[in-house]
Design an enzyme around this catalytic site. Structure first.
Site: not given
Ligand code: GLA
Length: 376
Positions: A160, A265
């Site tokens: 991220e 995810e």
């Protein structure tokens, strides 16, 4: 053959045949359904790893051939204080993966969240210099990746680092080290285990700004001879977002740029969204209200069916990329374990996965298996 036997063969045999075939089909598990396509992974909580709850272990062994650690390898869990490592849960995690011959993922080395404050500060609380932070990053990566060299097969090296608009996220890593902190992390990880696969992992990768920045990152690293194996596309998605075509475009862009791709995810947001945002930014939180938790006593059939259909659509798209898509990992095994029950609002009932609170398969599980079978 007398009449009674004839009737038995004509009427009952096809019936028994159907039962036998039907139950064989029902026994196809996730990893078997996709065995010629890609790995099927799940994230494990620390509690699941340490308690080895028999229901969880049965579900794991039957359905998955890859594991990711939900939290136990994050910086604050594995390296809470300078020079102090808490490797016991991670050791059990890796041993579990080896026991079941799984493809073992390490998550994650460099992230802005779940990192203790000391990492960025000196003893007086002032920000450390670029050199000090690079040394801390290197020491951490060498200690953690080095310990599991040859045993953890792939690492989320940077998590991220890019905003939805494509700019670099303003983190302490960026502020203190500068733009090259990402390449340094990849270099150190490669030095620590030259054979491990190395990934960049992020949410909202279907957004055009982020997609372009990730492609640029791949090209930059490759042009400097720095190893990057794949892009982890976090699949924290919902019933009506993101558009399938946008995910498709990103999967194509990363494949064209010469990277493997993986859905890392995967889970499904079916609850009312308290803010107009599709991210997985764990720093955002809201109050629990009755309206925000509509399925507290159970999931209505109609919503369960919507969820099953949406999962089928995703897996149909994934099959288009078999070959470059190497793994699909769910962020959790059973609904009871999911982070979505507590984010962005604490204490909701979120139902985001393929197995219910009791590790029993939901309609979404069967629709995913059916998608695999129909597309063989
Ligand atoms: C992000 C992180 C994961 C996890 C989820 C929420 O996607 O990569 O490690 O924290 O948020 O559980």
């Amino acid at each position: 053959m007398n009449y009674r036997y004839k009737m038995f063969y004509l009427i009952f045999l096809p019936f028994f045949f159907q039962i036998i075939c039907g139950s064989a089909a029902a026994q196809t598990t996730l990893k078997d359904a996709f065995k010629n396509d890609y790995l099927i992974g799940t994230a494990l909580s620390t509690q699941q790893v340490l308690s080895k709850d028999p229901k969880a272990m049965k579900c794991l062994e039957e359905n998955f051939n890859s594991i990711s650690p939900e939290n136990l390898l994050k910086w604050d869990a594995v390296n809470p204080l300078p020079g102090k490592f808490n490797f016991a849960p991670a050791d059990s995690y890796v041993a579990l993966g080896e026991k079941y011959h799984m493809f073992i993922i390490g998550h994650c080395l460099v992230w802005h969240s779940q990192v203790p404050r000391w990492v960025f500060q000196d003893s007086t609380g002032k920000p450390v210099t670029r050199e000090v932070l690079l040394t801390r990053m290197k020491d951490h990566i060498f200690a953690v990746v080095g310990r599991y060299k040859g045993r953890i097969n792939g690492w989320d090296v940077v998590n991220e680092a890019i905003e939805d608009n494509g700019q670099l996220r303003k983190t302490k890593w960026l502020n203190i080290i500068g733009n090259d902190y990402i390449e340094k992390a990849f270099e150190y990880a490669h030095e620590a285990d030259p054979n491990a696969e190395l990934y960049y992992n992020d949410y909202n990768q279907w957004m055009p700004g982020k997609r372009a920045a990730v492609v640029k990152l791949i090209n930059d690293l490759k042009s400097k001879g720095i190893k990057i194996t794949g892009i982890g596309i976090q699949g924290h998605w919902g019933l009506d977002y993101p558009p399938m075509a946008s995910i498709d475009s990103s999967m194509k862009a990363y494949t064209d740029a010469g990277c493997k791709i993986m859905i890392t995810e995967l889970d499904m947001d079916i609850l009312p969204n308290p803010f107009n945002n599709t991210s997985a930014d764990v720093s955002k939180r809201f109050e629990l209200t009755k309206k925000s938790n509509p399925y507290a006593t159970g999931l209505p059939d109609s919503v369960e069916t919507k969820e099953a259909n949406r999962y089928a659509e995703f897996f149909k798209l994934f099959l288009k990329y078999k070959g470059s898509l190497t793994r699909v990992t769910f962020w959790g095994m059973s609904d009871a374990q999911s982070w979505r029950n507590n984010w962005p609002i604490w204490g909701r009932s979120a139902y985001p996965l393929l197995f219910d609170n009791n590790y029993q398969p939901k309609p979404a599980y069967f629709s995913v298996i059916k998608t695999a079978e129909e597309n063989k």
